[in-house]
Design a protein around this motif. Structure first.
Motif, PDB file in Angstrom:
ATOM      1  N   HIS A  62       2.386   1.465   9.221  1.00 57.98           N
ATOM      2  CA  HIS A  62       3.626   0.721   9.377  1.00 57.98           C
ATOM      3  C   HIS A  62       3.218  -0.726   9.554  1.00 57.98           C
ATOM      4  O   HIS A  62       4.257  -1.934   9.453  1.00 57.98           O
ATOM      5  N   ARG A  63       1.939  -1.277   9.661  1.00 62.28           N
ATOM      6  CA  ARG A  63       1.623  -2.764   9.385  1.00 62.28           C
ATOM      7  C   ARG A  63       1.717  -2.984   8.153  1.00 62.28           C
ATOM      8  O   ARG A  63       1.448  -4.588   7.908  1.00 62.28           O
ATOM      9  N   ASN A  88       0.543   4.324  12.849  1.00 60.30           N
ATOM     10  CA  ASN A  88       0.715   3.065  13.215  1.00 60.30           C
ATOM     11  C   ASN A  88       0.248   1.972  12.477  1.00 60.30           C
ATOM     12  O   ASN A  88       0.780   0.842  12.141  1.00 60.30           O
ATOM     13  N   ARG A  89      -0.926   2.212  11.741  1.00 56.79           N
ATOM     14  CA  ARG A  89      -1.597   1.251  11.064  1.00 56.79           C
ATOM     15  C   ARG A  89      -0.784   1.136   9.615  1.00 56.79           C
ATOM     16  O   ARG A  89      -0.781   0.021   9.259  1.00 56.79           O
ATOM     17  N   ASP A 110      -0.899   9.623  15.040  1.00 58.36           N
ATOM     18  CA  ASP A 110      -0.195   8.340  15.567  1.00 58.36           C
ATOM     19  C   ASP A 110      -0.885   7.193  15.125  1.00 58.36           C
ATOM     20  O   ASP A 110      -0.348   6.193  14.749  1.00 58.36           O
ATOM     21  N   GLN A 111      -2.324   7.424  14.928  1.00 56.80           N
ATOM     22  CA  GLN A 111      -3.045   6.008  14.957  1.00 56.80           C
ATOM     23  C   GLN A 111      -2.811   5.668  13.424  1.00 56.80           C
ATOM     24  O   GLN A 111      -2.823   4.503  13.163  1.00 56.80           O
TER      25      GLN A 111
END
Length: 713
Positions: free
Chosen positions: A146-147, A143-144, A139-140
Motif C-alpha cells: 500500500h506504500r 502494508n508495504r 498483513d506486513q
C-alpha cells in the motif's frame, strides 16, 4: 406428558430460571472466546480428487500462497513509479517467509494490464507457514504494498479473500442480530399488546444463542468450527426461539381469555402448543442430522452448530418460556384484552382486521379444485428458472464490492486475465520427457473446450503439472465438461485433476451420491413425526409434497434474484452468475424443518377440531381460523429474522436469508392459506385415513370419546 411438564415448571419456576440464568452467564463469559477459535473450513472432503490434486501441487511445486497488488491508473514509464515499486519489492524480499517477488521493473515477471496503464506486483510466501504466522506476514506484505506511490493500489489474494470472508461473516452476524432484534421487539409488542410479553421470546433467543456459543467453544477444542456456523446458529436460534415462544405464549393467552387460571393455562398451553413445539424441534433436528450425513466438512460444521441450537432452543421453549410466563403472569394480557397497544392500533383504520389465513382458507374451500390447480401451476412456474441454475463455489466475487479483496480480484480479472476462466489443473506422475507424457499432452490439447495448455516450471522430477485454460467462465459448464473429459480418459500413469471447476464437479458428485439417502432419512423421520401428531397416513404425505413445492419454488426465485441479478438494486449486491453450492442443501434442511412449525401448529388445531366433531371441512376452517393469527404473527417474526441477515454483505448469507424469507412467505400465504385447505377439502375424510389399530387408538382418546364415527379401515 407436556401438561405435567408445564405444571412442574410452574411450581419449580425459581429453580428452572436459576439454571438457565447460570447457563446464560457462563455462555456470555466463555462463549465470546469462540470468535478467536473460528477457522476457515473446507467445502470439500479431504479424499475428494480435487483436494488430493491440490495437495500434490503443493507438495511437488514451489508455489506457496500469493499476495498480489494491482497498480492502476499510472504511467508505467514514470521514474517515481519505478522507484516506488523497486523500493517496495526490495523491502518485501527481506521479509522472513517471502519466497519470491515479481514486479515489472526488476524481474520483468509481472504483466502489463490491457489498458497499458496498470501492472502488478506478485509476492509468493512460504508454503509451510503456520496459520497465525501466515496471517501476520500477509498483513506486513499488504502494508508495504500500500506504500507504492500510485493513484490506486488494490491488494488481494486467495488466502486474503478467505480471511475477508470470515471477517465479513462476523460483521454480518452483528448487523443481522441488531436489525432483527430491533424489528422483532416492535413486532412482538404489536402481537402481544405489551412490552413484557414481547420480551419473553427474545429472552429465550438470547439464552439459546449464548449457550450454543458455549457448546461450540467446547466443540472447537475437538475440531474446527467454521465462521459461517455462527451465522447459521444465530439465524436458527433467533428464528426458532421466537417462533416456539410465540406459539406457547399465544396459546397461554388464549386459555386465559377463556377464564382459566394462570397455572392451568400454562399446563394446557404446554399440552397443545408444547407438544407441537417438541415435534417441530425434533423435525428440525432430524433435518440437520441429515445434513451432517454429507461428507463435506463445511456442511458438517454448519449441521453441528445448527443441531446444537435447535435442541437448546426446543428445551428452552419447553422449560424457560413457561417459567417466565408464570413469573410475569400479571404483565401478560389475555387474548383480546384491551391494552395501550390495541387502543393505538384501533386508531389505524387501514390495518386489516381478522385472520388473513382464515379468509384465504374460506376462499380455497369454496373453489378447491380451481385454487389447488392454479396454486400448484403457479409454484411450478416459479420453480422453472431452477432448470437453468448454476451452482458454484463462492470466491472473492461473493464479497461486497466495498471490500478491497473483491475489488482487487475484479481488477485482476478485467485487466490481466481478459476474463479467462481459472485453469483446470492436471497433476501427472510421469517423466515429462517420455513419449507417453508427450502423447498425453497432445491428447489434452485436442479436448473440446480447451483454449490453452501451460506446463508449470520448478516442479519436482517425475511430476508434470499442467494448466488447461477452458473456454467459458470459471467453474462454468464448459470448465466442468473439460474436467469430466480429462477424468474419463485416464492414461497408464497416475493422474489427478484439480482446480475450481474440479472442486465443483467433486462437490456435485458427492452431493448427488448421498442426496437420495439424506432425503429418504429426513422425509421418513418427518413422516413418522407427523403420523404421531395426526394419527393419519395421508396428511404427512401431503405435507411433504407441499414442502417440496415450496422448496422448488424458493430455489427458482433465488435463481432469478441472485443468479440473474434481478435483486441487485434492492439487496445491494453484485451478481456473480451463480448460487453458492451449499445454498440448496441448507434451504432443503431449513425449509423442510422450519415449515414443520406451521404445519404442526395448524394440523394440531385442525386435528383437535376434527376429534371433537369429525366434519373435515369444518375442522379445517376452524383450525386455521383459530391458529391463523398466531401462525401469521410467527411468520412475520421469523421473516424479520431472515431479512435481517439479508442486510449483510456476503452473497451466500443473503441467499439463505432471502431464500428463507421467500419460503416462509410462500408457505404461510399460498401453501398453508390456499393449497393446504383446498387439498384437504378435496380429500375430505380421506385425510384422516389410518389402519384399524390406529383408528381404534384415536377413538379411545379423551377428546374423541363419544363423538361421531372415526374414518379407518
Amino acid at each position: 406428558m407436556f401438561e405435567s411438564l408445564g405444571r412442574f415448571v410452574a411450581r419449580r419456576r425459581g429453580l428452572v430460571l436459576a439454571v438457565w440464568v447460570v447457563a446464560l452467564v457462563v455462555g456470555v463469559g466463555a462463549g465470546g472466546q469462540l470468535f478467536d477459535r473460528l477457522r476457515p473450513v473446507d467445502a470439500l472432503s479431504a479424499d475428494a480428487e480435487a483436494a488430493r490434486a491440490e495437495r500434490l501441487v503443493t507438495e511437488h511445486s514451489a508455489d506457496g500462497p500469493v499476495v498480489y497488488a494491482v497498480i492502476r491508473d499510472v504511467d508505467l514509464t514514470s521514474p517515481d513509479l519505478v522507484r516506488s515499486v523497486t523500493d517496495t519489492a526490495t523491502e518485501l524480499r527481506k521479509l522472513p517467509g517471502v519466497v519470491k517477488v515479481e514486479d515489472p521493473f526488476t524481474t520483468r515477471g509481472a504483466p502489463t494490464g490491457a489498458d497499458d496503464r496498470s501492472t502488478m506486483v506478485l509476492v509468493e510466501l512460504a508454503e509451510d507457514l503456520a496459520p497465525a504466522k501466515l496471517e501476520s506476514l500477509e498483513d506486513q506484505v499488504r502494508n508495504r504494498l500500500h506504500r507504492i506511490q500510485a493513484p490506486s493500489v488494490l491488494v488481494g489474494g486467495d488466502h486474503l479473500a478467505e480471511r475477508a470472508f470470515g471477517e465479513q461473516a462476523v460483521r454480518d452476524l452483528a448487523v443481522g442480530e441488531s436489525v432483527a432484534f430491533a424489528l422483532l421487539l416492535v413486532a412482538l409488542i404489536v402481537v402481544f399488546g405489551g412490552v413484557v410479553a414481547a420480551g419473553l421470546p427474545l429472552a429465550a433467543a438470547v439464552v439459546g444463542v449464548s449457550v450454543t456459543f458455549l457448546v461450540l467453544l467446547a466443540v472447537s477444542l475437538l475440531g474446527p468450527v467454521g465462521e459461517f456456523s455462527l451465522n447459521i446458529v444465530t439465524l436458527l436460534g433467533l428464528g426458532l426461539a421466537v417462533d416456539y415462544a410465540l406459539l406457547i405464549v399465544a396459546r397461554y393467552r388464549e386459555e386465559l381469555a377463556g377464564g382459566t387460571d394462570p397455572e392451568t393455562a400454562v399446563a394446557t398451553a404446554m399440552r397443545h402448543a408444547g407438544r407441537a413445539v417438541a415435534i417441530s424441534g425434533l423435525a428440525v433436528a432430524v433435518a440437520l442430522a441429515g445434513l451432517a450425513m454429507f461428507a463435506e466438512p463445511l456442511l458438517a460444521s454448519m449441521a453441528v452448530g445448527g443441531l446444537v441450537v435447535v435442541l437448546l432452543v426446543t428445551a428452552l421453549a419447553l422449560t424457560l418460556v413457561p417459567a417466565l410466563i408464570v413469573t410475569a403472569r400479571r404483565h401478560i394480557p389475555a387474548a383480546g384484552a384491551e391494552t395501550w397497544v390495541t387502543r393505538a392500533l384501533a386508531r389505524l383504520r387501514w390495518l386489516p382486521r381478522g385472520s388473513v389465513l382464515a379468509r384465504l382458507a374460506g376462499t380455497a374451500q369454496r373453489r378447491p379444485s380451481v385454487v389447488a390447480l392454479l396454486v400448484t401451476v403457479g409454484l411450478l412456474v416459479l420453480a422453472a428458472p431452477l432448470l437453468g441454475a448454476n451452482f458454484a463455489n463462492s470466491d472473492a466475487r461473493a464479497l461486497p464490492s466495498s471490500v478491497e479483496e473483491r475489488r482487487a480480484y475484479d481488477a485482476r480479472q478485467a485487466l490481466f486475465t481478459r476474463g479467462e476462466a481459472a485453469p483446470v489443473t492436471v497433476v501427472a506422475t510421469v517423466d515429462p520427457t517420455t513419449p507417453q507424457a508427450r502423447d498425453y499432452l497432445n491428447d489434452l490439447m485436442k479436448l473440446p473446450g480447451v483454449v490453452r495448455l501451460t506446463l508449470r516450471d520448478e516442479v519436482d522430477a517425475g511430476t508434470v503439472i499442467i494448466d488447461l485454460t477452458p473456454a467459458g467462465a470459471t467453474a462454468g459448464e464448459q470448465s466442468r465438461a473439460v474436467v469430466r473429459a480429462v477424468r474419463a480418459d485416464r492414461p497408464a500413469f497416475p493422474v489427478l485433476v484439480g482446480g475450481e471447476a474440479a472442486k465443483v464437479v467433486d462437490y456435485q458428485d458427492s452431493v448427488v451420491g448421498r442426496l437420495p439417502y439424506v432425503v429418504a432419512a429426513v422425509v421418513l423421520a418427518m413422516l413418522i413425526l407427523l403420523y404421531a401428531l395426526t394419527d393419519s397416513l395421508v396428511v404427512p404425505v401431503k405435507a411433504m409434497l407441499l414442502n417440496a413445492l415450496t422448496f422448488l419454488a424458493t430455489l427458482g426465485a433465488l435463481v432469478v434474484v441472485f443468479q440473474w441479478g434481478w435483486g441487485e438494486p434492492i439487496l445491494r449486491f453484485d451478481s456473480w452468475g451463480a448460487l453458492d453450492l451449499t445454498t440448496p442443501l441448507l434451504l432443503f434442511v431449513f425449509i423442510f424443518g422450519l415449515s414443520m412449525d406451521y404445519e404442526v401448529f395448524l394440523l394440531s388445531r385442525i386435528r383437535e377440531e376434527y376429534l371433537t366433531r369429525p366434519d373435515n371441512d369444518r375442522a379445517v376452517l376452524r383450525g386455521i381460523t383459530r391458529s391463523g393469527p398466531v401462525v401469521t404473527a410467527a411468520a412475520v417474526c421469523i421473516t424479520i429474522v431472515f431479512l435481517g441477515f439479508a442486510t449483510g454483505g456476503l452473497v451466500a448469507v443473503k441467499e439463505i436469508g432471502v431464500g428463507m424469507a421467500i419460503a416462509v412467505i410462500l408457505d404461510v400465504t399460498v401453501v398453508r392459506g390456499l393449497l393446504l385447505p383446498a387439498v384437504m377439502t378435496l380429500l375430505g375424510d380421506l385425510n384422516w385415513w389410518a389402519p384399524r389399530a390406529l383408528a381404534r387408538r384415536r377413538a379411545q382418546s379423551p377428546v374423541a370419546r363419544g363423538t361421531a364415527r372415526v374414518p379407518g379401515r
